[in-house]
Design an enzyme around this catalytic site. Structure first.
Site, PDB file in Angstrom:
ATOM      1  N   SER A 233      94.198  61.144  26.904  1.00 38.52           N
ATOM      2  CA  SER A 233      93.899  59.758  27.373  1.00 38.52           C
ATOM      3  C   SER A 233      94.942  59.267  28.508  1.00 38.52           C
ATOM      4  CB  SER A 233      94.310  58.779  26.153  1.00 38.52           C
ATOM      5  OG  SER A 233      93.501  59.244  25.085  1.00 38.52           O
TER       6      SER A 233
ATOM      7  N   LYS B  63      94.807  55.988  12.078  1.00 38.81           N
ATOM      8  CA  LYS B  63      94.002  54.868  12.597  1.00 38.81           C
ATOM      9  C   LYS B  63      93.867  54.069  11.300  1.00 38.81           C
ATOM     10  CE  LYS B  63      91.013  57.505  15.847  1.00 38.81           C
ATOM     11  NZ  LYS B  63      89.853  58.000  16.222  1.00 38.81           N
TER      12      LYS B  63
ATOM     13  N   GLY C 240      81.352  65.962   7.680  1.00 39.73           N
ATOM     14  CA  GLY C 240      82.796  65.228   7.606  1.00 39.73           C
ATOM     15  C   GLY C 240      82.576  63.962   6.872  1.00 39.73           C
ATOM     16  N   ALA C 241      83.581  63.193   6.402  1.00 37.49           N
ATOM     17  CA  ALA C 241      83.713  62.129   5.705  1.00 37.49           C
ATOM     18  C   ALA C 241      84.973  61.138   6.023  1.00 37.49           C
ATOM     19  CB  ALA C 241      83.316  62.124   4.338  1.00 37.49           C
TER      20      ALA C 241
ATOM     21  N   ALA D  94      86.439  59.154  11.461  1.00 37.42           N
ATOM     22  CA  ALA D  94      85.551  59.611  12.764  1.00 37.42           C
ATOM     23  C   ALA D  94      83.999  59.387  11.861  1.00 37.42           C
ATOM     24  CB  ALA D  94      85.731  60.833  13.403  1.00 37.42           C
TER      25      ALA D  94
ATOM     26  N   LYS E 210      84.565  62.136  -1.205  1.00 37.38           N
ATOM     27  CA  LYS E 210      84.479  61.298   0.017  1.00 37.38           C
ATOM     28  C   LYS E 210      83.037  61.268   0.625  1.00 37.38           C
ATOM     29  CE  LYS E 210      89.182  62.237   1.773  1.00 37.38           C
ATOM     30  NZ  LYS E 210      89.520  62.981   2.943  1.00 37.38           N
TER      31      LYS E 210
ATOM     32  N   GLY F 169      82.841  66.302  22.516  1.00 39.31           N
ATOM     33  CA  GLY F 169      83.358  64.838  22.435  1.00 39.31           C
ATOM     34  C   GLY F 169      83.969  64.280  23.596  1.00 39.31           C
TER      35      GLY F 169
HETATM   36  P1  NAP Z   1      90.369  62.532   9.211  1.00 38.32           P
HETATM   37  O1  NAP Z   1      90.030  61.120   8.939  1.00 38.32           O
HETATM   38  O2  NAP Z   1      91.295  63.031   8.934  1.00 38.32           O
HETATM   39  O3  NAP Z   1      88.831  63.388   8.620  1.00 38.32           O
HETATM   40  C1  NAP Z   1      88.933  64.723   8.896  1.00 38.32           C
HETATM   41  C2  NAP Z   1      87.695  65.303   8.266  1.00 38.32           C
HETATM   42  O4  NAP Z   1      87.641  66.640   8.344  1.00 38.32           O
HETATM   43  C3  NAP Z   1      87.677  65.101   6.871  1.00 38.32           C
HETATM   44  O5  NAP Z   1      85.921  65.108   6.729  1.00 38.32           O
HETATM   45  C4  NAP Z   1      87.946  66.315   6.226  1.00 38.32           C
HETATM   46  O6  NAP Z   1      87.460  66.974   5.038  1.00 38.32           O
HETATM   47  C5  NAP Z   1      87.421  67.492   7.271  1.00 38.32           C
HETATM   48  N1  NAP Z   1      88.556  68.588   7.379  1.00 38.32           N
HETATM   49  C6  NAP Z   1      89.698  68.960   7.757  1.00 38.32           C
HETATM   50  N2  NAP Z   1      90.120  70.027   7.397  1.00 38.32           N
HETATM   51  C7  NAP Z   1      89.174  70.694   6.931  1.00 38.32           C
HETATM   52  C8  NAP Z   1      88.953  72.258   6.557  1.00 38.32           C
HETATM   53  N3  NAP Z   1      89.917  73.076   6.831  1.00 38.32           N
HETATM   54  N4  NAP Z   1      87.869  72.499   6.082  1.00 38.32           N
HETATM   55  C9  NAP Z   1      86.740  71.608   6.152  1.00 38.32           C
HETATM   56  N5  NAP Z   1      86.753  70.334   6.365  1.00 38.32           N
HETATM   57  C10 NAP Z   1      87.847  69.727   6.803  1.00 38.32           C
HETATM   58  O7  NAP Z   1      90.056  62.746  10.909  1.00 38.32           O
HETATM   59  P2  NAP Z   1      88.979  61.665  11.901  1.00 38.32           P
HETATM   60  O8  NAP Z   1      89.856  60.607  12.526  1.00 38.32           O
HETATM   61  O9  NAP Z   1      87.824  61.513  11.361  1.00 38.32           O
HETATM   62  O10 NAP Z   1      88.768  62.844  13.121  1.00 38.32           O
HETATM   63  C11 NAP Z   1      88.039  64.035  12.959  1.00 38.32           C
HETATM   64  C12 NAP Z   1      87.699  64.553  14.295  1.00 38.32           C
HETATM   65  O11 NAP Z   1      86.850  63.795  15.264  1.00 38.32           O
HETATM   66  C13 NAP Z   1      89.043  65.228  14.953  1.00 38.32           C
HETATM   67  O12 NAP Z   1      88.690  66.491  15.706  1.00 38.32           O
HETATM   68  C14 NAP Z   1      89.331  64.304  16.197  1.00 38.32           C
HETATM   69  O13 NAP Z   1      89.773  64.798  17.291  1.00 38.32           O
HETATM   70  C15 NAP Z   1      87.860  63.830  16.429  1.00 38.32           C
HETATM   71  N6  NAP Z   1      87.530  62.584  17.167  1.00 38.32           N
HETATM   72  C16 NAP Z   1      87.166  62.491  18.393  1.00 38.32           C
HETATM   73  C17 NAP Z   1      86.712  61.516  19.254  1.00 38.32           C
HETATM   74  C18 NAP Z   1      86.416  61.370  20.388  1.00 38.32           C
HETATM   75  O14 NAP Z   1      86.602  60.336  21.213  1.00 38.32           O
HETATM   76  N7  NAP Z   1      85.840  62.643  20.879  1.00 38.32           N
HETATM   77  C19 NAP Z   1      87.012  60.435  18.515  1.00 38.32           C
HETATM   78  C20 NAP Z   1      87.719  60.243  17.089  1.00 38.32           C
HETATM   79  C21 NAP Z   1      87.669  61.599  16.578  1.00 38.32           C
HETATM   80  P3  NAP Z   1      88.227  66.285   3.525  1.00 38.32           P
HETATM   81  O15 NAP Z   1      87.649  64.918   3.463  1.00 38.32           O
HETATM   82  O16 NAP Z   1      87.605  67.243   2.579  1.00 38.32           O
HETATM   83  O17 NAP Z   1      89.543  66.453   3.726  1.00 38.32           O
END
Ligand code: NAP
Length: 274
Positions: A16, A65, A123-124, A127, A153, A240
């Site tokens: 960023s 967030k 994912g849930a 994001a 979720k 992304g």
């Molecule tokens: P979050 O709310 O913490 O959600 C994480 C997700 O990943 C949940 O669905 C979680 O499943 C799953 N997960 C985590 N560890 C896992 C594992 N070992 N095996 C299987 N599933 C797993 O995070 P978030 O804010 O949604 O962000 C998620 C991703 O999106 C990150 O990589 C972030 O960098 C990316 N992102 C990118 C942008 C961009 O601008 N490109 C913007 C936003 C986010 P559970 O529910 O089972 O824990």
């Protein structure tokens, strides 16, 4: 000088500052953007300090967030719906919260999204929430399937969307088996980055057709195992980075009122960090 920054933990891989600082320079805005690493143990104390500081705005990233919302005085309706804030602007003494991720997510697929009929979201978390809300604005999408490690979720998201939108929504686990071929398959988990760099959240083997688009929200590394598998199957892929740039452009506009000078970005610089 106006101060902006990104709040998160960890932050060593964030791009960023490399997006915002050159834009301030280009538009001759006297401002700087830095990283504000907050250890979860001290989150409340540090946020209160920032509220009393002279920072004009912030981006919020993992894992804050949702947690940040209780410190925000006014939350924009879209951010309220998603229940996550990634941008704060200080208006007078108040913090106003927005979520620019939906804008960023759609930006690189703005034309294609109008032709999609079926989407698989892996994912849930926060994001996924933003991604699903963005997609559900397009009435051409008739099927949304959400799969997640924690099924509860995925089911909760399904129930929420079923009440709000008149389309077929399904929920499943990462062991999801189906003969459906999705037009768009999106990884919104963090599986494929950081300590999970050598993991793939889901094998798309049975669930694509030749024109499917495979989109990973992860931008570092540029090609996750998930995307590699799609490339090996000759599918169109997207990481992304464009979403990151898109959400940043929108935040920039919220803070400064200026349109982000997109042409200044040389994508190559992001991957020189290693
Ligand atoms: P979050 O709310 O913490 O959600 C994480 C997700 O990943 C949940 O669905 C979680 O499943 C799953 N997960 C985590 N560890 C896992 C594992 N070992 N095996 C299987 N599933 C797993 O995070 P978030 O804010 O949604 O962000 C998620 C991703 O999106 C990150 O990589 C972030 O960098 C990316 N992102 C990118 C942008 C961009 O601008 N490109 C913007 C936003 C986010 P559970 O529910 O089972 O824990």
């Amino acid at each position: 000088m106006d101060k902006y920054g990104i709040i998160g933990f960890p932050l060593e891989h964030t791009f960023s500052p490399q997006i915002h600082n050159p834009a301030f320079e280009k538009l001759r805005i006297d401002a700087s953007y830095d990283t504000i690493l907050i250890n979860p143990e001290f989150f409340d104390r540090e946020i209160l300090k920032l509220k009393a500081s002279d920072y004009k705005g912030f981006n919020i990233t993992i894992p804050y967030k949702q947690k940040i919302i209780r410190y925000i005085d006014e939350v924009d309706p879209l951010a309220q719906k998603i229940n996550a804030v990634n941008t704060i602007v200080k208006k007078g003494e108040k913090w106003v919260g927005y979520n620019t991720d939906p804008y960023g997510f759609i930006m690189p697929i703005a034309e294609t999204v109008k032709t999609l009929r079926s989407v698989l979201v892996i994912g849930a978390g926060g994001a996924a929430h933003a991604v699903c809300f963005s997609l559900l604005q397009y009435s051409n999408i008739k099927l949304l399937t959400i799969i997640n490690r924690s099924m509860d979720k995925a089911k909760a998201l399904k129930e929420k969307f079923k009440q709000l939108y008149n389309i077929k929504v399904e929920a499943g686990s990462l062991h999801f088996k189906s003969n459906k071929h999705f037009d768009l398959i999106v990884n919104t988990t963090n599986v494929g980055m950081g300590s999970l760099i050598d993991k793939n959240p889901f094998h798309i083997a049975e669930n694509h057709h030749p024109k499917s688009i495979v989109y990973d929200l992860i931008y570092n590394p540029a090609q996750t195992l998930f995307l590699k598998e799609a490339v090996e199957r000759d599918l169109a892929v997207l990481n992304g980075l464009e979403m990151l740039i898109g959400q940043a452009m929108k935040s920039f506009q919220i803070w400064t009122g200026e349109v982000y000078p997109k042409k200044i970005l040389n994508r190559e610089i992001f991957y020189r960090k290693g």
